[in-house]
Write a protein that holds these residues in place. Structure first.
Motif, PDB file in Angstrom:
ATOM      1  N   UNK A 176       0.895  -1.205   0.146  1.00  0.00           N
ATOM      2  CA  UNK A 176      -0.019   0.078   0.052  1.00  0.00           C
ATOM      3  C   UNK A 176       0.838   1.162  -0.104  1.00  0.00           C
ATOM      4  N   UNK A 177       0.947   2.106  -0.955  1.00  0.00           N
ATOM      5  CA  UNK A 177       1.272   3.259  -1.084  1.00  0.00           C
ATOM      6  C   UNK A 177       0.458   4.210  -0.994  1.00  0.00           C
ATOM      7  N   UNK A 178       0.372   5.143  -0.112  1.00  0.00           N
ATOM      8  CA  UNK A 178      -0.484   6.663  -0.049  1.00  0.00           C
ATOM      9  C   UNK A 178       0.320   7.517  -0.716  1.00  0.00           C
ATOM     10  N   UNK A 179      -0.460   8.226  -1.669  1.00  0.00           N
ATOM     11  CA  UNK A 179       0.212   9.134  -2.672  1.00  0.00           C
ATOM     12  C   UNK A 179      -0.421  10.327  -2.546  1.00  0.00           C
ATOM     13  N   UNK A 180       0.189  11.490  -2.302  1.00  0.00           N
ATOM     14  CA  UNK A 180      -0.370  12.773  -1.992  1.00  0.00           C
ATOM     15  C   UNK A 180       0.244  13.901  -2.861  1.00  0.00           C
ATOM     16  N   UNK A 181      -0.355  14.278  -3.981  1.00  0.00           N
ATOM     17  CA  UNK A 181       0.284  15.342  -4.733  1.00  0.00           C
ATOM     18  C   UNK A 181      -0.567  16.730  -5.258  1.00  0.00           C
ATOM     19  N   UNK A 182      -0.050  17.574  -4.613  1.00  0.00           N
ATOM     20  CA  UNK A 182      -0.636  18.928  -4.786  1.00  0.00           C
ATOM     21  C   UNK A 182       0.040  19.479  -5.829  1.00  0.00           C
ATOM     22  N   UNK A 183      -0.485  19.635  -7.056  1.00  0.00           N
ATOM     23  CA  UNK A 183       0.081  20.334  -8.175  1.00  0.00           C
ATOM     24  C   UNK A 183      -0.278  21.801  -8.531  1.00  0.00           C
ATOM     25  N   UNK A 184      -1.072  22.185  -7.391  1.00  0.00           N
ATOM     26  CA  UNK A 184      -1.516  23.485  -7.470  1.00  0.00           C
ATOM     27  C   UNK A 184      -0.743  24.812  -7.286  1.00  0.00           C
ATOM     28  N   UNK A 185      -0.884  25.965  -7.707  1.00  0.00           N
ATOM     29  CA  UNK A 185      -0.155  27.191  -7.489  1.00  0.00           C
ATOM     30  C   UNK A 185      -0.751  28.124  -6.835  1.00  0.00           C
ATOM     31  N   UNK A 186       0.157  28.974  -6.295  1.00  0.00           N
ATOM     32  CA  UNK A 186      -0.426  30.224  -5.550  1.00  0.00           C
ATOM     33  C   UNK A 186       0.608  31.106  -5.525  1.00  0.00           C
ATOM     34  N   UNK A 187       0.269  32.501  -5.151  1.00  0.00           N
ATOM     35  CA  UNK A 187       1.075  33.625  -5.299  1.00  0.00           C
ATOM     36  C   UNK A 187       2.057  33.797  -4.125  1.00  0.00           C
ATOM     37  N   UNK A 188       2.298  32.885  -3.120  1.00  0.00           N
ATOM     38  CA  UNK A 188       3.231  32.889  -1.961  1.00  0.00           C
ATOM     39  C   UNK A 188       4.513  32.465  -2.589  1.00  0.00           C
ATOM     40  N   UNK A 189       5.586  32.870  -1.824  1.00  0.00           N
ATOM     41  CA  UNK A 189       6.928  32.475  -2.389  1.00  0.00           C
ATOM     42  C   UNK A 189       7.126  31.133  -1.447  1.00  0.00           C
ATOM     43  N   UNK A 190       6.482  30.983  -0.189  1.00  0.00           N
ATOM     44  CA  UNK A 190       6.650  29.790   0.538  1.00  0.00           C
ATOM     45  C   UNK A 190       5.513  29.759   1.576  1.00  0.00           C
ATOM     46  N   UNK A 191       4.792  28.721   1.618  1.00  0.00           N
ATOM     47  CA  UNK A 191       3.527  28.655   2.562  1.00  0.00           C
ATOM     48  C   UNK A 191       3.303  27.235   2.344  1.00  0.00           C
ATOM     49  N   UNK A 192       2.529  26.911   3.423  1.00  0.00           N
ATOM     50  CA  UNK A 192       1.952  25.272   4.017  1.00  0.00           C
ATOM     51  C   UNK A 192       0.549  25.249   3.490  1.00  0.00           C
ATOM     52  N   UNK A 193       0.109  24.207   3.300  1.00  0.00           N
ATOM     53  CA  UNK A 193      -1.271  23.945   2.899  1.00  0.00           C
ATOM     54  C   UNK A 193      -2.016  23.861   4.285  1.00  0.00           C
ATOM     55  N   UNK A 194      -1.527  23.394   5.478  1.00  0.00           N
ATOM     56  CA  UNK A 194      -2.291  23.177   6.713  1.00  0.00           C
ATOM     57  C   UNK A 194      -1.188  23.738   7.517  1.00  0.00           C
ATOM     58  N   UNK A 195      -1.578  23.927   8.959  1.00  0.00           N
ATOM     59  CA  UNK A 195      -0.802  24.050  10.123  1.00  0.00           C
ATOM     60  C   UNK A 195       0.633  24.080   9.865  1.00  0.00           C
ATOM     61  N   UNK A 196       1.470  25.122   9.745  1.00  0.00           N
ATOM     62  CA  UNK A 196       2.820  25.088   9.252  1.00  0.00           C
ATOM     63  C   UNK A 196       3.823  24.481  10.242  1.00  0.00           C
ATOM     64  N   UNK A 197       3.702  24.697  11.505  1.00  0.00           N
ATOM     65  CA  UNK A 197       4.339  24.069  12.300  1.00  0.00           C
ATOM     66  C   UNK A 197       4.370  22.557  12.548  1.00  0.00           C
ATOM     67  N   UNK A 198       3.175  22.127  11.975  1.00  0.00           N
ATOM     68  CA  UNK A 198       3.019  20.601  12.011  1.00  0.00           C
ATOM     69  C   UNK A 198       3.531  20.124  10.752  1.00  0.00           C
ATOM     70  N   UNK A 199       2.771  20.883   9.550  1.00  0.00           N
ATOM     71  CA  UNK A 199       3.494  20.506   8.307  1.00  0.00           C
ATOM     72  C   UNK A 199       5.257  20.342   8.159  1.00  0.00           C
ATOM     73  N   UNK A 200       5.990  21.482   8.676  1.00  0.00           N
ATOM     74  CA  UNK A 200       7.087  21.385   8.601  1.00  0.00           C
ATOM     75  C   UNK A 200       8.067  20.619   9.292  1.00  0.00           C
ATOM     76  N   UNK A 201       7.361  20.418  10.369  1.00  0.00           N
ATOM     77  CA  UNK A 201       8.025  19.280  11.218  1.00  0.00           C
ATOM     78  C   UNK A 201       8.056  18.130  10.819  1.00  0.00           C
ATOM     79  N   UNK A 202       6.988  17.723  10.284  1.00  0.00           N
ATOM     80  CA  UNK A 202       6.865  16.177   9.755  1.00  0.00           C
ATOM     81  C   UNK A 202       7.983  15.961   8.634  1.00  0.00           C
ATOM     82  N   UNK A 203       8.317  17.191   7.820  1.00  0.00           N
ATOM     83  CA  UNK A 203       9.373  16.954   6.750  1.00  0.00           C
ATOM     84  C   UNK A 203      10.640  16.696   7.210  1.00  0.00           C
ATOM     85  N   UNK A 204      10.695  17.316   8.554  1.00  0.00           N
ATOM     86  CA  UNK A 204      12.085  17.484   9.270  1.00  0.00           C
ATOM     87  C   UNK A 204      12.189  16.258  10.048  1.00  0.00           C
ATOM     88  N   UNK A 205      11.315  15.367  10.086  1.00  0.00           N
ATOM     89  CA  UNK A 205      11.569  14.016  10.681  1.00  0.00           C
ATOM     90  C   UNK A 205      11.882  12.696   9.726  1.00  0.00           C
TER      91      UNK A 205
END
Length: 412
Positions: free
Chosen positions: A173-202
């Motif tokens: 089972x491979x869970x695949x998550x791909x957001x190919x959308x674009x916005x006008x922000x240089x750097x932003x997360x799609x949900x709680x920034x502290x949670x999102x960025x921390x999980x990418x550090x782990x």
């Protein structure tokens, strides 16, 4: 359980809470209920209640309470007499809210695993805090559904559907998550920034050959040709659903993969290298705050740029196994467009696809189809009523048959 005009409580008045309240107000159909909003501040509940009254003509009752304070929350819930509580507040509130639900006799839902702000590289398996309360829910005949957003949540139900109807045996089972959308922000997360960025550090954690495996962040990648958005590069990331699926489908190899764009990753690496993703508190004037929490405060909230988001997101479960003795691979997935989500509930895909599954599960519990009288993960429940309900609410899904499953690349 079939309450007449039940009291539904939403705890957490952030982006998902706002979308969830809007969904309950707009998509009522024949079901009647009273909606109660609990937030940490008067302003947050006031703004959302005013919005759904003005847009959809529904009056929601407002309450102020810190959901981490169990005794105060019990007092508030006793006044409300809820049939069900949907917790979309921060993950550190889950245990206190569950204890309050046990005390007042209310069903419970959330959309992610319990997590304290300082947790980092938590050892597998997760969900120990929640599962410690399972027997109490069973004894009281109360239903608690853990992590019923999209990923985790809908993808877990996809796995149950494939296990029931598409494959005789599941190997991976491979869970695949791909957001190919674009916005006008240089750097932003799609949900709680502290949670999102921390999980990418782990470190990433995945389930293989009946045991937990771990690798450094961004050390495992693969490419997949998605419906609607084409070929995308994905990275292995530790994620909630891997931990529950490993309990319920233990013979499969299970891993979560997320698209991370090149610009986002390069900016992320700079922030990490200069210490801005550290969890260790530092003194900033009279306040002690971790650099990551400070960064989360200054980054744009996902809701502030929802109206400018363009493009498509594809999330699903890529499942391989056998059918009548022959190898088979199934991709059960959903394709969502940011513009469509904004037109419906004035939000972007991530919040939309978290809120609607929680609403669907709530209605299924109240109607009795998912009222199981104990604590469960979504893959333990009958998938068809839920899949029908999310389609009715506006969240469609599809099944395709890729020719093969891509193999991961191990980065040096």
């Amino acid at each position: 359980m079939n309450h007449q005009d039940p009291n539904i409580v939403i705890i957490g008045m952030g982006t998902v809470g706002k979308v969830l309240a809007s969904a309950f107000a707009k998509k009522r159909n024949a079901r009647t209920y009273s909606l109660h909003l609990i937030g940490r501040t008067e302003q947050s509940t006031h703004d959302i209640a005013d919005r759904i009254r003005d847009l959809y003509g529904m009056t929601a009752l407002r309450h102020v309470c810190d959901a981490r304070q169990t005794d105060s929350l019990i007092e508030r819930l006793l006044e409300i007499n809820p049939a069900i509580v949907i917790n979309v507040a921060t993950p550190d509130t889950h245990v206190s809210v569950m204890r309050a639900c046990l005390e007042v006799g209310a069903h419970y839902l959330d959309t992610a695993v319990f997590e304290l702000p300082g947790d980092f590289n938590v050892a597998a398996p997760w969900y120990n805090h929640e599962l410690a309360l399972r027997e109490q829910f069973r004894q009281k005949g109360l239903t608690a559904i853990l992590s019923i957003g999209f990923d985790p949540g809908v993808v877990n139900v996809f796995c149950a559907k494939v296990r029931n109807d598409y494959l005789d045996c599941i190997d991976s089972i491979d869970i695949l998550c791909a957001n190919a959308g674009v916005h006008n922000q240089f750097f932003a997360t799609n949900f709680n920034a502290a949670v999102n960025l921390k999980e990418l550090c782990e470190n990433t954690s995945y389930w293989q050959q009946g045991a937990w495996q771990s690798s450094p962040p961004f050390s495992r990648s693969m490419a997949f040709n998605f419906p609607a958005i084409g070929m995308q590069k994905l990275y292995s990331v530790g994620h909630d659903e891997v931990h529950s699926l490993s309990m319920n489908i233990p013979k499969a190899r299970i891993e979560f993969w997320m698209r991370v764009g090149d610009q986002f990753r390069s900016t992320f690496e700079v922030l990490k290298n200069v210490g801005m993703l550290s969890l260790a508190p530092i003194e900033v004037g009279a306040e002690r705050i971790s650099p990551l929490d400070f960064l989360a405060r200054v980054l744009p909230s996902p809701q502030t740029f929802a109206n400018e988001y363009r493009g498509t997101v594809c999330v699903g479960a890529l499942i391989s196994g056998t059918k009548t003795g022959k190898p088979e691979t199934v991709f059960m997935h959903s394709v969502c467009n940011h513009e469509d989500c904004y037109q419906d509930l004035e939000t972007q895909v991530t919040a939309y696809t978290t809120a609607l599954p929680a609403m669907a599960a709530t209605l299924l519990v109240l109607d009795g189809e998912w009222d199981v009288g104990t604590m469960v993960h979504p893959e333990e429940l009958p998938p068809d009523p839920f899949l029908d309900r999310i389609r009715e609410l506006g969240l469609d899904w599809h099944v395709t048959y890729p020719s093969s499953r891509p193999e991961p690349t191990f980065n040096t």
